[in-house]
Design a protein around this motif. Structure first.
Motif, mmCIF file in Angstrom:
data_model
loop_
_atom_site.group_PDB
_atom_site.id
_atom_site.type_symbol
_atom_site.label_atom_id
_atom_site.label_comp_id
_atom_site.label_asym_id
_atom_site.label_seq_id
_atom_site.Cartn_x
_atom_site.Cartn_y
_atom_site.Cartn_z
ATOM 1 N N ALA A 243 0.838 -1.202 0.000
ATOM 2 C CA ALA A 243 0.000 0.000 0.000
ATOM 3 C C ALA A 243 0.869 1.246 0.000
ATOM 4 O O ALA A 243 1.907 1.296 0.659
ATOM 5 N N VAL A 244 0.434 2.263 -0.752
ATOM 6 C CA VAL A 244 1.120 3.553 -0.802
ATOM 7 C C VAL A 244 0.065 4.655 -0.802
ATOM 8 O O VAL A 244 -1.103 4.407 -1.129
ATOM 9 N N PRO A 245 0.443 5.882 -0.446
ATOM 10 C CA PRO A 245 -0.512 6.989 -0.552
ATOM 11 C C PRO A 245 -0.925 7.212 -2.009
ATOM 12 O O PRO A 245 -0.093 7.134 -2.917
ATOM 13 N N GLU A 246 -2.195 7.495 -2.227
ATOM 14 C CA GLU A 246 -2.691 7.715 -3.580
ATOM 15 C C GLU A 246 -1.976 8.879 -4.264
ATOM 16 O O GLU A 246 -1.798 8.891 -5.482
ATOM 17 N N ALA A 247 -1.528 9.856 -3.472
ATOM 18 C CA ALA A 247 -0.877 11.042 -4.035
ATOM 19 C C ALA A 247 0.397 10.706 -4.790
ATOM 20 O O ALA A 247 0.810 11.464 -5.674
ATOM 21 N N VAL A 248 1.049 9.600 -4.448
ATOM 22 C CA VAL A 248 2.298 9.238 -5.127
ATOM 23 C C VAL A 248 2.168 7.930 -5.896
ATOM 24 O O VAL A 248 3.165 7.392 -6.379
ATOM 25 N N ALA A 249 0.960 7.415 -6.025
ATOM 26 C CA ALA A 249 0.772 6.108 -6.661
ATOM 27 C C ALA A 249 1.266 6.092 -8.105
ATOM 28 O O ALA A 249 1.877 5.114 -8.552
ATOM 29 N N GLN A 250 1.021 7.160 -8.853
ATOM 30 C CA GLN A 250 1.455 7.189 -10.252
ATOM 31 C C GLN A 250 2.977 7.101 -10.351
ATOM 32 O O GLN A 250 3.515 6.383 -11.194
ATOM 33 N N ASP A 251 3.675 7.820 -9.487
ATOM 34 C CA ASP A 251 5.135 7.759 -9.482
ATOM 35 C C ASP A 251 5.617 6.341 -9.203
ATOM 36 O O ASP A 251 6.546 5.834 -9.841
ATOM 37 N N VAL A 252 4.976 5.692 -8.229
ATOM 38 C CA VAL A 252 5.407 4.345 -7.841
ATOM 39 C C VAL A 252 5.136 3.343 -8.961
ATOM 40 O O VAL A 252 5.970 2.476 -9.242
ATOM 41 N N THR A 253 4.006 3.480 -9.622
ATOM 42 C CA THR A 253 3.713 2.546 -10.720
ATOM 43 C C THR A 253 4.711 2.711 -11.855
ATOM 44 O O THR A 253 5.141 1.719 -12.464
ATOM 45 N N GLU A 254 5.094 3.947 -12.143
ATOM 46 C CA GLU A 254 6.067 4.182 -13.217
ATOM 47 C C GLU A 254 7.443 3.635 -12.853
ATOM 48 O O GLU A 254 8.170 3.130 -13.711
ATOM 49 N N GLN A 255 7.798 3.724 -11.577
ATOM 50 C CA GLN A 255 9.123 3.272 -11.137
ATOM 51 C C GLN A 255 9.208 1.761 -10.982
ATOM 52 O O GLN A 255 10.285 1.179 -11.170
ATOM 53 N N THR A 256 8.102 1.130 -10.614
ATOM 54 C CA THR A 256 8.156 -0.288 -10.245
ATOM 55 C C THR A 256 7.497 -1.224 -11.253
ATOM 56 O O THR A 256 7.761 -2.419 -11.228
ATOM 57 N N GLY A 257 6.617 -0.708 -12.119
ATOM 58 C CA GLY A 257 5.869 -1.594 -13.003
ATOM 59 C C GLY A 257 4.680 -2.236 -12.321
ATOM 60 O O GLY A 257 3.935 -3.003 -12.934
ATOM 61 N N ALA A 258 4.480 -1.932 -11.027
ATOM 62 C CA ALA A 258 3.314 -2.440 -10.307
ATOM 63 C C ALA A 258 2.055 -1.717 -10.785
ATOM 64 O O ALA A 258 2.124 -0.611 -11.331
ATOM 65 N N GLN A 259 0.922 -2.340 -10.567
ATOM 66 C CA GLN A 259 -0.361 -1.775 -10.990
ATOM 67 C C GLN A 259 -1.248 -1.529 -9.776
ATOM 68 O O GLN A 259 -1.175 -2.258 -8.785
ATOM 69 N N ILE A 260 -2.093 -0.512 -9.879
ATOM 70 C CA ILE A 260 -3.071 -0.260 -8.814
ATOM 71 C C ILE A 260 -4.176 -1.306 -8.921
ATOM 72 O O ILE A 260 -4.803 -1.465 -9.971
ATOM 73 N N VAL A 261 -4.403 -2.028 -7.820
ATOM 74 C CA VAL A 261 -5.442 -3.060 -7.837
ATOM 75 C C VAL A 261 -6.678 -2.636 -7.049
ATOM 76 O O VAL A 261 -7.733 -3.253 -7.162
ATOM 77 N N GLY A 262 -6.550 -1.591 -6.232
ATOM 78 C CA GLY A 262 -7.707 -1.130 -5.481
ATOM 79 C C GLY A 262 -7.385 0.064 -4.616
ATOM 80 O O GLY A 262 -6.220 0.353 -4.326
ATOM 81 N N ARG A 263 -8.438 0.772 -4.209
ATOM 82 C CA ARG A 263 -8.303 1.977 -3.391
ATOM 83 C C ARG A 263 -8.877 1.704 -2.013
ATOM 84 O O ARG A 263 -9.868 0.968 -1.863
ATOM 85 N N VAL A 264 -8.265 2.282 -0.982
ATOM 86 C CA VAL A 264 -8.718 2.102 0.399
ATOM 87 C C VAL A 264 -9.051 3.479 0.960
ATOM 88 O O VAL A 264 -8.244 4.088 1.684
#
Length: 306
Positions: A243-264
């Motif tokens: 889990a990461v803060p939504e505010a930085v999720a786009q940065d993390v997906t670009e850096q890691t190749g991980a995908q957002i699977v859901g919001r909390v």
């Protein structure tokens, strides 16, 4: 405690940086015996051992590492003084010493602190990372100007400081594509799936565990991490959902190749600036406060809390 001998301190600093008395002696143009004698005299003067011998090598003791930390700052300030005297017309660089709790995600910390380097007033940024209690102790003796944390000032600490809310951001869960199996939706796909859990020092950990219970999912906890950067590295490798803060999720997906699977949305990563002053006028601290809103953190609560 006798007055500090700065010649002894410099000899110690040179040995610590060079890694051996022999190398330091060459740089100082002194005999190894002379340098060794100065170190021995320094240790006797301050009453602690600064080095320990491991085989043929010298290693710093815990006290030695503390003394080296202070020596680095003392001689850095000395270099700044010489530069300022040699060039009176050069603008004065104002240091900004920021402590960042290791529970704060690194992408968040960078977004907040980076604007301090873009001010018209020259600023020398000094970042310290560590556990919140240790950073607050540094703040209390004015070795830090502010501390960025994921929780307000703990009430059980005898520290005169003020908490300023920087905002909050909902959590999102990310995962490497290799983890997605079956047709279960979110959050059911987390049931019995590998999960990377924030460590005990991270404020959202307890809320995340309660959220799992409320959704009746039982992820398989494969790792716990106080350091968000290390957790992200494991997430990049596909070791588990995280889990990461939504505010930085786009940065993390670009850096890691991980995908957002859901919001909390029920859980928010909160950010606070803790300062020794109720209202800070330091331009860099003002810039950091403004950067929080620009980084996608919604302002929550009032600042100025004791």
């Amino acid at each position: 405690m006798p007055a500090l001998n700065f010649k002894h301190l410099r000899y110690f600093w040179m040995v610590a940086k060079a890694g051996s008395i022999a190398k330091a002696s060459e740089q100082l143009h002194l005999t190894p015996q002379s340098v060794s004698g100065q170190i021995t005299a320094f240790e006797a003067r301050i009453g602690v051992d600064l080095f320990k011998r491991v085989g043929r090598r010298l290693e710093l003791t815990e006290a030695g590492r503390r003394v080296l930390h202070y020596a680095e700052e003392i001689f850095a300030l000395g270099d700044e003084l010489v530069e300022a005297l040699n060039d009176p017309s050069s603008p004065q660089v104002e240091p900004l010493r920021v402590g960042i709790a290791d529970s704060v995600p690194k992408q968040v910390a960078y977004r907040l602190v980076a604007p301090a380097l873009q001010l018209d007033t020259p600023t020398r940024l000094v970042c310290r990372e560590g556990r919140l209690a240790a950073l607050l102790a540094e703040l209390s003796i004015h070795r830090l100007d502010m501390v960025i944390a994921d929780r307000p000032l703990p009430g059980n600490l005898n520290v005169r400081a003020y908490t300023h809310s920087l905002g909050e951001s909902a959590l999102v869960v990310l995962g490497h594509p290799s983890l997605h199996q079956g047709e279960d939706g979110f959050p059911q796909l987390l049931d019995e799936a590998p999960f990377l859990l924030p460590g005990e020092d991270v404020n959202v950990r307890a809320s995340l565990l309660r959220w799992f219970e409320s959704k009746r999912v039982r992820p398989r906890i494969v790792g716990e991490f106080d350091d968000s950067a290390l957790m992200t590295a494991f997430g990049r490798a596909g070791a588990g959902y995280f889990a990461v803060p939504e505010a930085v999720a786009q940065d993390v997906t670009e850096q890691t190749g991980a995908q957002i699977v859901g919001r909390v949305p029920e859980i928010a990563e909160q950010l606070y600036a803790i300062t020794a002053e109720r209202r800070s006028t330091h331009p860099a601290i003002v810039a950091i406060s403004a950067a929080a809103a620009a980084s996608g953190f919604t302002l929550a609560g009032q600042d100025g809390q004791d």
